[in-house]
Design a protein around this motif. Structure first.
Motif, PDB file in Angstrom:
ATOM      1  N   SER A 161      27.169 -56.053   2.360  1.00  0.00           N
ATOM      2  CA  SER A 161      26.864 -56.819   3.676  1.00  0.00           C
ATOM      3  C   SER A 161      27.269 -58.308   3.246  1.00  0.00           C
ATOM      4  CB  SER A 161      25.478 -56.744   3.939  1.00  0.00           C
ATOM      5  OG  SER A 161      24.678 -57.252   3.101  1.00  0.00           O
ATOM      6  N   TRP A 206      28.076 -58.801   8.869  1.00  0.00           N
ATOM      7  CA  TRP A 206      28.927 -57.214   8.675  1.00  0.00           C
ATOM      8  C   TRP A 206      28.143 -56.580   7.485  1.00  0.00           C
ATOM      9  CZ3 TRP A 206      31.094 -61.747   7.097  1.00  0.00           C
ATOM     10  CH2 TRP A 206      31.410 -61.751   5.750  1.00  0.00           C
ATOM     11  N   LYS A 217      28.603 -58.460  13.867  1.00  0.00           N
ATOM     12  CA  LYS A 217      27.839 -59.315  14.762  1.00  0.00           C
ATOM     13  C   LYS A 217      28.045 -60.590  14.586  1.00  0.00           C
ATOM     14  CE  LYS A 217      23.897 -56.316  14.294  1.00  0.00           C
ATOM     15  NZ  LYS A 217      22.753 -56.040  13.470  1.00  0.00           N
ATOM     16  N   SER A 253      30.748 -52.189   9.653  1.00  0.00           N
ATOM     17  CA  SER A 253      30.169 -51.780  10.670  1.00  0.00           C
ATOM     18  C   SER A 253      28.899 -52.988  10.961  1.00  0.00           C
ATOM     19  CB  SER A 253      29.334 -50.581  10.524  1.00  0.00           C
ATOM     20  OG  SER A 253      28.501 -50.638   9.147  1.00  0.00           O
ATOM     21  N   ASP A 254      28.190 -52.845  11.835  1.00  0.00           N
ATOM     22  CA  ASP A 254      27.292 -53.871  12.156  1.00  0.00           C
ATOM     23  C   ASP A 254      27.865 -55.277  12.204  1.00  0.00           C
ATOM     24  OD1 ASP A 254      25.169 -52.105  12.267  1.00  0.00           O
ATOM     25  OD2 ASP A 254      25.005 -52.182   9.985  1.00  0.00           O
TER      26      ASP A 254
END
Length: 134
Positions: free
Chosen positions: A97, A85, A77, A74-75
């Motif tokens: 992350s 991510w 970018k 997720s996230d």
């Protein structure tokens, strides 16, 4: 524990396999060095080569989790020449992350993960070797 370490290694390697802009199309050498504090010996780097197609480079997508994995990215970018991510793998109690920064035909990046109470990290480097093999 061994199964969890293998799952963590696979998740840490997933971002390397995603075709991602601003990565250029072509054959890339990818190096990942994992570090786990408290391990009696340093793990050797994982070196792979991968062909990034023109389509992959032009239409980046978040990495897909491995078969039989509950990991979710997720996230995801893209901001200029960097990609970041987050990932969560509830079955393995893993979260993490990462970020990769591209510079022409090379990139550098890192990822931090937590597996239960154990922390681990990975450093990524990549370089474009030329065109993909036919």
């Amino acid at each position: 524990m061994r199964k969890t370490l293998l799952a963590a290694a696979a998740v840490l390697a997933l971002p390397l396999l995603a075709g991602a802009s601003p990565m250029k199309a072509g054959k890339w050498q990818l190096v990942m060095q994992m570090d786990m504090p408290g391990m009696p010996m340093k793990m050797p780097p994982i070196v792979t080569t991968d062909c990034v197609t023109k389509e992959d480079a032009e239409n980046p997508k978040p990495p897909k989790a491995m078969k039989d994995s509950d990991c979710k990215f997720s996230d995801y970018k893209m901001d200029g020449n960097s990609i970041s991510w987050t990932v969560s793998c509830p079955k393995q109690s893993m979260t993490g992350s990462g970020k990769i920064v591209y510079s022409g035909d090379t990139y550098d990046g890192s990822m931090k993960m937590k597996v239960g109470e154990q922390e681990m990290s990975a450093k990524y480097t990549g370089k474009r070797l030329g065109d993909c093999d036919k």
